[in-house]
Scaffold this motif. Structure first.
Motif, PDB file in Angstrom:
ATOM      1  N   UNK A   7      -9.789   2.553   8.693  1.00 15.66           N
ATOM      2  CA  UNK A   7     -10.727   2.073   7.587  1.00 15.66           C
ATOM      3  C   UNK A   7     -10.295   0.853   6.828  1.00 15.66           C
ATOM      4  N   UNK A   8      -9.110   0.762   6.729  1.00 19.04           N
ATOM      5  CA  UNK A   8      -8.792  -0.279   5.455  1.00 19.04           C
ATOM      6  C   UNK A   8      -7.284  -0.785   6.199  1.00 19.04           C
ATOM      7  N   UNK A   9      -6.831  -2.151   5.568  1.00 24.39           N
ATOM      8  CA  UNK A   9      -5.630  -2.659   5.835  1.00 24.39           C
ATOM      9  C   UNK A   9      -5.322  -3.432   4.616  1.00 24.39           C
ATOM     10  N   UNK A  10      -4.047  -3.394   4.080  1.00 28.70           N
ATOM     11  CA  UNK A  10      -3.673  -4.097   2.804  1.00 28.70           C
ATOM     12  C   UNK A  10      -2.393  -3.691   2.320  1.00 28.70           C
ATOM     13  N   UNK A  11      -2.123  -4.111   1.385  1.00 27.24           N
ATOM     14  CA  UNK A  11      -0.749  -3.854   0.737  1.00 27.24           C
ATOM     15  C   UNK A  11      -0.863  -2.689  -0.168  1.00 27.24           C
ATOM     16  N   UNK A  12       0.207  -1.787   0.012  1.00 30.39           N
ATOM     17  CA  UNK A  12       0.347  -0.442  -0.835  1.00 30.39           C
ATOM     18  C   UNK A  12       1.656  -0.656  -1.590  1.00 30.39           C
ATOM     19  N   UNK A  13       2.070   0.357  -1.997  1.00 30.19           N
ATOM     20  CA  UNK A  13       3.096   0.328  -3.287  1.00 30.19           C
ATOM     21  C   UNK A  13       4.189   1.550  -3.124  1.00 30.19           C
ATOM     22  N   UNK A  14       5.268   1.236  -3.459  1.00 25.09           N
ATOM     23  CA  UNK A  14       6.494   2.338  -3.451  1.00 25.09           C
ATOM     24  C   UNK A  14       5.892   3.402  -4.359  1.00 25.09           C
ATOM     25  N   UNK A  15       5.049   3.067  -5.288  1.00 23.14           N
ATOM     26  CA  UNK A  15       4.553   3.922  -6.350  1.00 23.14           C
ATOM     27  C   UNK A  15       3.659   5.034  -5.911  1.00 23.14           C
ATOM     28  N   UNK A  16       3.126   4.778  -4.664  1.00 18.72           N
ATOM     29  CA  UNK A  16       2.156   5.805  -4.107  1.00 18.72           C
ATOM     30  C   UNK A  16       2.564   5.951  -2.585  1.00 18.72           C
ATOM     31  N   UNK A  41     -14.108  -8.198   0.044  1.00 23.08           N
ATOM     32  CA  UNK A  41     -15.407  -7.522  -0.832  1.00 23.08           C
ATOM     33  C   UNK A  41     -15.936  -6.245   0.098  1.00 23.08           C
ATOM     34  N   UNK A  42     -16.099  -6.531   1.437  1.00 24.06           N
ATOM     35  CA  UNK A  42     -16.481  -5.523   2.292  1.00 24.06           C
ATOM     36  C   UNK A  42     -15.543  -4.437   2.357  1.00 24.06           C
ATOM     37  N   UNK A  43     -14.297  -4.457   2.272  1.00 19.48           N
ATOM     38  CA  UNK A  43     -13.306  -3.557   1.961  1.00 19.48           C
ATOM     39  C   UNK A  43     -13.316  -2.756   0.969  1.00 19.48           C
ATOM     40  N   UNK A  65     -18.288   4.921  -7.346  1.00 14.81           N
ATOM     41  CA  UNK A  65     -18.656   3.564  -7.621  1.00 14.81           C
ATOM     42  C   UNK A  65     -17.573   3.057  -8.673  1.00 14.81           C
ATOM     43  N   UNK A  66     -16.419   3.389  -8.530  1.00 16.63           N
ATOM     44  CA  UNK A  66     -15.445   2.846  -9.463  1.00 16.63           C
ATOM     45  C   UNK A  66     -14.472   2.380  -8.356  1.00 16.63           C
ATOM     46  N   UNK A  67     -13.197   1.503  -8.952  1.00 17.12           N
ATOM     47  CA  UNK A  67     -12.281   1.305  -8.214  1.00 17.12           C
ATOM     48  C   UNK A  67     -10.835   2.146  -8.537  1.00 17.12           C
ATOM     49  N   UNK A  68      -9.968   2.288  -7.630  1.00 12.61           N
ATOM     50  CA  UNK A  68      -9.042   3.478  -7.828  1.00 12.61           C
ATOM     51  C   UNK A  68      -7.567   2.741  -7.627  1.00 12.61           C
ATOM     52  N   UNK A  69      -6.672   3.480  -7.971  1.00 12.23           N
ATOM     53  CA  UNK A  69      -5.156   2.869  -7.801  1.00 12.23           C
ATOM     54  C   UNK A  69      -5.066   2.760  -6.348  1.00 12.23           C
ATOM     55  N   UNK A  70      -5.263   3.735  -5.498  1.00  7.00           N
ATOM     56  CA  UNK A  70      -4.843   3.424  -4.017  1.00  7.00           C
ATOM     57  C   UNK A  70      -5.757   4.500  -3.127  1.00  7.00           C
ATOM     58  N   UNK A  71      -6.271   3.904  -1.949  1.00  5.47           N
ATOM     59  CA  UNK A  71      -6.910   4.644  -0.978  1.00  5.47           C
ATOM     60  C   UNK A  71      -6.293   4.951   0.466  1.00  5.47           C
ATOM     61  N   UNK A  72      -6.405   5.979   1.033  1.00  6.49           N
ATOM     62  CA  UNK A  72      -5.832   5.952   2.314  1.00  6.49           C
ATOM     63  C   UNK A  72      -6.391   5.272   3.287  1.00  6.49           C
ATOM     64  N   UNK A  73      -5.589   4.467   4.181  1.00  7.86           N
ATOM     65  CA  UNK A  73      -6.368   3.568   5.289  1.00  7.86           C
ATOM     66  C   UNK A  73      -6.830   4.259   6.186  1.00  7.86           C
ATOM     67  N   UNK A  74      -6.638   5.490   6.524  1.00  8.58           N
ATOM     68  CA  UNK A  74      -7.292   6.276   7.607  1.00  8.58           C
ATOM     69  C   UNK A  74      -8.371   7.426   6.859  1.00  8.58           C
TER      70      UNK A  74
END
Length: 341
Positions: free
Chosen positions: A194-203, A230-232, A241-250
């Motif tokens: 579903x997604x691709x992008x930069x994550x963090x050692x924090x999560x 924007x689509x992602x 309807x809000x943004x989150x810290x992280x979302x699982x790519x799968x």
């Protein structure tokens, strides 16, 4: 933050910035950063989580100012975070302008100028590394020959966010850095169904940060890449309807932090930048339209005292602008999502 006060119309900025305690805080910050240029020998700072009894990993002098933790709060591998120092340089340039227009302190001018120049020279000498024959910006260095490259965190300042930091960066070096950060060369770059992008050692591994997608959109060189971000991001709302810290790519329903104000604010910045609009004004106009529609359809809910603060009136009004799961819109973004696509 002081610069925002200075540059935003409507504040009593001269009075606020002329307060003695404000200048003292800015002056103290310059002194602390100057001491931390010489962290190994002059710094009194210690923190229990850092090695060497809280002093941190060994460092040599570079001209940059030291820090022990990244913007994500994760411990740094090396003492000089390059994008953080870029942001510090830009902040010092703003502070110098405040001094020339408001504070008029010769000592501050000399100290801040010397500090900014030392940071700039340190970035140019130590912060650019050749990897596979290509010049790229390192995330962290120690001034002893060690560096952390092909690695970026999802928070800001970051390597990906360099064009947003106000630093006179090298565009060619940044582009090479960006390409490596947004690839499998970066161990924190995750790609899923579903997604691709930069994550963090924090999560956890596999968790993409919407904040990083927003930065990627804000630094995109093509409208196609910005639209794709924007689509992602529309996929990362986790049904509220809000943004989150992280979302699982799968699994786009696996999110961390139900409410992440920083990411919500950055989404507004991305939408405004992409569409050339003011989201606050657009939301207010939509708010007025909703009020007018409610008044027209049910005159009995007009405030009895003529005041817009009547609780009964707004109880009815709020029901007309509640979050709609079908259209994935939230009150602050009414009318924006469809246009953004």
């Amino acid at each position: 933050m002081l610069w925002n006060v200075y540059s935003t119309p409507g504040y009593a900025r001269s009075q606020v910035l002329a307060e003695g305690v404000v200048f003292e805080a800015a002056s103290l910050l310059v002194d602390v950063w100057t001491i931390e240029q010489h962290h190994e020998h002059r710094s009194p700072y210690r923190y229990s989580e850092l090695p060497r009894n809280g002093l941190g990993p060994p460092t040599g002098f570079t001209g940059m100012t030291w820090s022990g933790f990244r913007p994500s709060d994760d411990q740094q591998q090396y003492g000089y975070n390059v994008p953080v120092n870029m942001y510090a340089y830009a902040a010092l340039q703003r502070a110098l302008e405040l001094n020339r227009n408001i504070w008029h302190c010769d000592s501050f001018e000399k100290r801040a100028t010397a500090l900014a120049e030392g940071i700039r020279q340190g970035i140019e000498k130590w912060g650019i590394i050749k990897v596979d024959g290509v010049r790229t910006y390192a995330l962290e260095v120690d001034g002893l020959g060690n560096n952390l490259t092909d690695y970026d965190d999802a928070n800001v300042p970051s390597l990906l966010s360099i064009p947003l930091l106000g630093y006179p960066y090298d565009a060619e070096v940044y582009q090479a850095t960006r390409e490596r950060v947004l690839s499998s060369k970066n161990p924190l770059y995750f790609s899923g169904t579903h997604l691709k992008g930069v994550g963090s050692a924090h999560t956890r591994a596999g968790q993409v940060w919407p904040l990083a997608l927003m930065v990627q959109g804000l630094t995109a060189s093509t409208p196609e890449e910005r639209a794709e971000m924007l689509r992602l991001l529309l996929k990362t709302q986790c049904n509220n309807g809000l943004m989150h810290e992280s979302v699982n790519a799968n699994d786009i329903n696996a999110c961390s932090r139900e409410w992440f104000g920083w990411a919500n604010s950055m989404l507004v910045a991305l939408v405004e930048s992409s569409l050339g609009m003011d989201c606050s004004k657009a939301a207010e106009e939509q708010h007025k339209l909703n009020i007018a529609a409610q008044e027209k359809s049910n005159p009995s809910e007009l405030p009895r005292n003529g005041s817009p603060q009547d609780p009964a009136y707004f109880a009815g009004l709020l029901s007309t602008i509640a979050y709609d799961k079908e259209t994935l819109t939230a009150p602050a973004y009414v009318g924006l999502h469809a246009n953004a696509m």
